[in-house]
Structures are given as C-alpha cells and as structure tokens.
Motif scaffolding. Sequence first.
Motif, PDB file in Angstrom:
ATOM      1  N   VAL A 181     -36.702 -15.094 -34.895  1.00  0.00           N
ATOM      2  CA  VAL A 181     -38.163 -15.229 -34.881  1.00  0.00           C
ATOM      3  C   VAL A 181     -38.558 -16.700 -34.840  1.00  0.00           C
ATOM      4  O   VAL A 181     -39.515 -17.080 -34.139  1.00  0.00           O
ATOM      5  N   ALA A 182     -37.829 -17.549 -35.571  1.00  0.00           N
ATOM      6  CA  ALA A 182     -38.130 -18.983 -35.546  1.00  0.00           C
ATOM      7  C   ALA A 182     -37.974 -19.552 -34.139  1.00  0.00           C
ATOM      8  O   ALA A 182     -38.768 -20.392 -33.703  1.00  0.00           O
ATOM      9  N   ALA A 183     -36.967 -19.083 -33.399  1.00  0.00           N
ATOM     10  CA  ALA A 183     -36.793 -19.529 -32.015  1.00  0.00           C
ATOM     11  C   ALA A 183     -37.962 -19.074 -31.149  1.00  0.00           C
ATOM     12  O   ALA A 183     -38.444 -19.830 -30.289  1.00  0.00           O
ATOM     13  N   LEU A 184     -38.433 -17.858 -31.367  1.00  0.00           N
ATOM     14  CA  LEU A 184     -39.576 -17.351 -30.601  1.00  0.00           C
ATOM     15  C   LEU A 184     -40.822 -18.203 -30.834  1.00  0.00           C
ATOM     16  O   LEU A 184     -41.528 -18.572 -29.885  1.00  0.00           O
ATOM     17  N   TYR A 185     -41.107 -18.505 -32.101  1.00  0.00           N
ATOM     18  CA  TYR A 185     -42.284 -19.319 -32.400  1.00  0.00           C
ATOM     19  C   TYR A 185     -42.144 -20.722 -31.803  1.00  0.00           C
ATOM     20  O   TYR A 185     -43.122 -21.317 -31.335  1.00  0.00           O
ATOM     21  N   THR A 186     -40.939 -21.248 -31.824  1.00  0.00           N
ATOM     22  CA  THR A 186     -40.736 -22.578 -31.249  1.00  0.00           C
ATOM     23  C   THR A 186     -40.894 -22.545 -29.736  1.00  0.00           C
ATOM     24  O   THR A 186     -41.416 -23.503 -29.142  1.00  0.00           O
ATOM     25  N   ALA A 187     -40.470 -21.467 -29.104  1.00  0.00           N
ATOM     26  CA  ALA A 187     -40.694 -21.314 -27.663  1.00  0.00           C
ATOM     27  C   ALA A 187     -42.177 -21.399 -27.362  1.00  0.00           C
ATOM     28  O   ALA A 187     -42.610 -22.056 -26.395  1.00  0.00           O
ATOM     29  N   ARG A 188     -42.988 -20.725 -28.164  1.00  0.00           N
ATOM     30  CA  ARG A 188     -44.442 -20.811 -27.997  1.00  0.00           C
ATOM     31  C   ARG A 188     -44.932 -22.247 -28.131  1.00  0.00           C
ATOM     32  O   ARG A 188     -45.721 -22.738 -27.307  1.00  0.00           O
TER      33      ARG A 188
END
Length: 354
Positions: free
Chosen positions: A12-19
């Motif tokens: 999830v942290a990677a997803l938010y960072t992608a954003r």
Amino acid sequence: MHYIQPRPSSIVAALYTARDLGCDLAILHGPSGCSFKHARLLEEDGLRVLTTSLADNEFIFGGHEALERVLQYAEKTFSPSRIAVVGTCVSMIIGEDMEAAIRDSGITTPAIAMDIHAGFRENIDGVMAALRPAADAGWISEEELSRQERLLAGANAVERARGAACKPYIQPSRGDLKHVAAGRLLECVRAGKKGMIILNAKKETAYMFADILIAVHEAAPAADIQYYANLSELGLAKVRRDAAHIRDGLKAHGIEPVITGALDEYGVLGDALGEMIQEAKPDFAVIVGVPHAIPPEYTGDVEVFSVTNGPRQVEPLRDIGHQHVVVEVDLHPKTLGVQEIVPSEFGETIRSLL
C-alpha cells in the motif's frame, strides 16, 4: 521489534508513493483482492488501479503474459501519462520479472516496476521500492531520493520511539471526549492564556487537520495565539500541490502561519518545533497531525492538546504527558481526492461550543 498488532502494508505504501510521483495508473501484479480497500480509496484520488488478477494457473506457470496484456490494455484504454507496476507477495514468490514484462509489452507510456511485497515489518520499504526506480527513470533527482531516505528514517525513528510502533501491542482508543477537550481549550483561550497551534501533519491528512487552526481562529481571532504549519514548497509533486492548496485555504480565513517545514517532513521537525515552543513559552499548545514527533522534554511545562488520526497513538501520547488527546476518526478516506480544507470533528466541536 516483533509486533503483534496490524501494521501498515509496504504494498500500500508503494501505491501511495506512485500517486505522489504523478502516476495516474497503477497495476497490482497479484490476486484481484490484494490491497482492495486502499486501491478503491486511491481511485478517489486520481490514481486508477488495475490488477492482473493472478490465480491458480499463474501461480504455477507465471504471470508474465497476464501483466503484458494488462499493460497493453491500460495504455490503449486509458492513455495514462505514467504507469507504476506494483509487486505483491505472489509476484515475489513466483519470481516475476516485472521490468521484463514492461519491455515485452511494447507500450510507450513511461512505466516503472516497484518490486515489493508484504513481507516487510516497516512500510517505508514500500516507499523506497517506489522511489528508487523513479530515480532511475529520471522522475525524481538523486538529491530528492536522498532527501526522502532521510525523511523516512526520521519518521520511522519517531514511530519506534513514541508512536504506534513503540510497543508490540497498543490498545486502540478514541481518546478524550471531543466536547470536553474543546471546552477546556476554549477556557484557556477565554482566560487570555498564551497559545500555540502547530500543524505538523503527514501529507494529505493536513487537509482536515488544518481545519482545527481555522476553528480556533474563528473562536478567538484576537487571542494571543501564534500559528505554525509544515506547508513549505518541498517534496514530490502532489505533496507540493497539497501544501499550496492548504496555505491558500488558511490565508482565506485570515491565517498566515509560520512555516516550519514540508508536509513530508513531519517526522524530522520535532526538535525544531520543540525549540519554538521553548522560545515562545506558551501556556498551552494544540499540536495536530503527528504530535508525537515533538520530544516530551520540550512540552513538560505546557498544557498540550493533541489531535491524531491514530487510535493506537492515544496511549503513547498520554505516556509522554499530553493532557488532552483526541482522535479524528476516518480522517484518511475523507482527505483523499480533495483540494481544499475539509471540516474536522474537533474543529466542528469547537464551533458548536462558541
């Protein structure tokens, strides 16, 4: 430390960072249910999330072709500006080469592979799994990558020392009754006590925490209160935009705070904020966002009102001497996809008591 309570997911942290990196489409390379809730939430914030929906067959024979198909479909159907391919436990276990799939798909959209899974105790591993390939692709500078590494280490140290990661298990709590804490805060204001209101918030959560500054200012615009906020023009693209929106919102309500740092610097500002408290010598301080960033030696003589969005943060804040601790429930879903300050429960409680 071995935790026996749920901890944030590195996927999830990677997803938010992608954003935050400006990706408008992410592909989770794994089962369709992986990170389902957060994927749905992020779609409210402009990040379209797809999945390769890996199942029994791919677990055995691999999901390379499935990822190629989804990449091609994503480019053709949505014309994204940037794509992030985010790994999962399944892609790690079966040894997927996501970069190879990006190359073999033939897409022309800029895309990076975030090689991550949930087998990490710290969610910052997911952030770094996103930032390192972004730096390799030229999406961020090496200087910004180093800055982010420093900030993540600082935030992690704060969580281990005084945050929700300071014990193997912390009982969740909703904190003090908001009308009781708000009533005491207004007593301090009406008695003419000197105060500080400090916004030290993490990224988009500041859209709600900033409302508390506005509520206090509405209650007593002429009071002896100084406002501080971590809203400088640093960070990844979305972080900078959010800071600008919140600064504009505060200014529209007559508040021009002292700028203490950036929205991604909440974990490393503790000593600087503590020194500001000691220099100002307030009778009370309202600290919203990440109050535990400030070491307790700076707040010993001050009546502290803390506002957090973490039910597991209440006990640690009380342990370091904060007299009043309230929790903003469901803050995160309410601050996704917004571009202006939104009402907070504590702010609305203050208003209701005027």
